[in-house]
Design a protein around this motif. Structure first.
Motif, short mmCIF file in Angstrom:
data_model
loop_
_atom_site.label_atom_id
_atom_site.label_comp_id
_atom_site.label_asym_id
_atom_site.label_seq_id
_atom_site.Cartn_x
_atom_site.Cartn_y
_atom_site.Cartn_z
N SER A 54 0.82 -1.21 0.00
CA SER A 54 0.00 0.00 0.00
C SER A 54 0.86 1.26 0.00
O SER A 54 0.48 2.26 -0.61
N ALA A 55 2.00 1.22 0.68
CA ALA A 55 2.89 2.38 0.69
C ALA A 55 3.34 2.72 -0.73
O ALA A 55 3.34 3.90 -1.13
N ILE A 56 3.70 1.71 -1.49
CA ILE A 56 4.12 1.94 -2.87
C ILE A 56 2.99 2.56 -3.68
O ILE A 56 3.18 3.55 -4.40
N SER A 76 -0.45 -3.47 11.74
CA SER A 76 -0.56 -4.26 12.95
C SER A 76 -1.71 -5.25 12.83
O SER A 76 -2.58 -5.12 11.96
N GLY A 77 -1.70 -6.22 13.70
CA GLY A 77 -2.76 -7.21 13.80
C GLY A 77 -2.54 -8.04 15.04
O GLY A 77 -1.44 -8.07 15.59
N ASP A 78 -3.59 -8.66 15.50
CA ASP A 78 -3.51 -9.52 16.67
C ASP A 78 -3.39 -10.97 16.22
O ASP A 78 -4.23 -11.46 15.46
N LYS A 79 -2.35 -11.66 16.71
CA LYS A 79 -2.20 -13.08 16.42
C LYS A 79 -3.02 -13.84 17.44
O LYS A 79 -2.81 -13.71 18.65
N ASN A 84 -10.40 -21.75 14.48
CA ASN A 84 -9.88 -21.71 13.11
C ASN A 84 -8.37 -21.89 13.05
O ASN A 84 -7.77 -21.74 11.99
N GLY A 85 -7.73 -22.17 14.19
CA GLY A 85 -6.28 -22.30 14.23
C GLY A 85 -5.62 -20.94 14.43
O GLY A 85 -6.28 -19.97 14.82
N ASN A 86 -4.34 -20.87 14.17
CA ASN A 86 -3.60 -19.61 14.31
C ASN A 86 -3.92 -18.70 13.12
O ASN A 86 -3.90 -19.15 11.97
N HIS A 87 -4.17 -17.44 13.40
CA HIS A 87 -4.37 -16.45 12.33
C HIS A 87 -4.33 -15.05 12.92
O HIS A 87 -4.28 -14.87 14.14
N LEU A 88 -4.34 -14.07 12.04
CA LEU A 88 -4.34 -12.66 12.47
C LEU A 88 -5.75 -12.10 12.39
O LEU A 88 -6.51 -12.43 11.48
N THR A 89 -6.08 -11.26 13.35
CA THR A 89 -7.33 -10.51 13.33
C THR A 89 -7.00 -9.03 13.50
O THR A 89 -5.86 -8.67 13.83
N ASN A 90 -7.99 -8.21 13.33
CA ASN A 90 -7.84 -6.76 13.54
C ASN A 90 -6.68 -6.17 12.75
O ASN A 90 -5.93 -5.33 13.26
N LEU A 91 -6.55 -6.59 11.49
CA LEU A 91 -5.49 -6.03 10.65
C LEU A 91 -5.76 -4.56 10.40
O LEU A 91 -6.89 -4.16 10.09
N ARG A 92 -4.72 -3.74 10.55
CA ARG A 92 -4.88 -2.29 10.39
C ARG A 92 -3.61 -1.70 9.79
O ARG A 92 -2.50 -2.06 10.20
N VAL A 93 -3.79 -0.82 8.84
CA VAL A 93 -2.68 -0.09 8.23
C VAL A 93 -2.96 1.39 8.39
O VAL A 93 -4.04 1.86 8.03
N THR A 94 -2.02 2.13 8.97
CA THR A 94 -2.19 3.57 9.14
C THR A 94 -1.02 4.31 8.51
O THR A 94 0.13 3.88 8.61
#
Length: 141
Positions: A54-56, A76-79, A84-94
């Protein structure tokens, strides 16, 4: 497009216990680790890929109007581990971007929200793949 035009790949080689090097087709090398050393973990690489993609996009779009005086992106995101097993939630790009004073800077500042939306909604291959979901096939040679 032919497969040669669309295919992207990296190769991974073990360089130590829970340490690897990723090598791209241009010869670039990136160490990857488990978090026990300074190397990026796979999760950190995913966050960096989302932010970098996204930066590019945003830099190329807004840079047509004015070059930034400061440009940083935080991903950032919460592991989590759940049913559902291991995964990321709350992905955020600022984004934290400053443009120079003047007409060109004003135009870049005005266009910045749209550039971020375009990256999120259609341009960034990495975040679009995560958002849309794509099956990952695993195999063995």
């Amino acid at each position: 497009m032919s497969e040669n035009e669309t295919l992207r790949s990296v190769d991974l080689e073990r360089i130590g216990i829970a340490r690897y090097k990723a090598v791209n087709s241009r010869g670039g090398v990136l160490p990857i680790g488990s978090g026990e050393d300074p190397d990026f973990t796979p999760v950190e690489l995913l966050l960096a890929a989302i932010a970098g993609c996204s930066a590019i996009d945003v830099d190329l779009i807004t840079g047509k109007r004015a070059q930034p005086e400061a440009f940083s992106v935080h991903a950032s995101g919460d592991k989590v581990r759940d049913e559902n097993g291991n995964h990321l939630t709350n992905l955020r790009v600022t984004f934290d971007i400053a443009f120079p004073d003047g007409e060109d800077g004003d135009r870049a500042r005005e266009f910045l929200p749209r550039a971020i939306e375009q990256s999120r909604d259609r341009l960034c291959t990495v975040s679009r793949t995560v958002a849309l979901g794509s099956p990952v096939e695993f195999g063995q040679d």
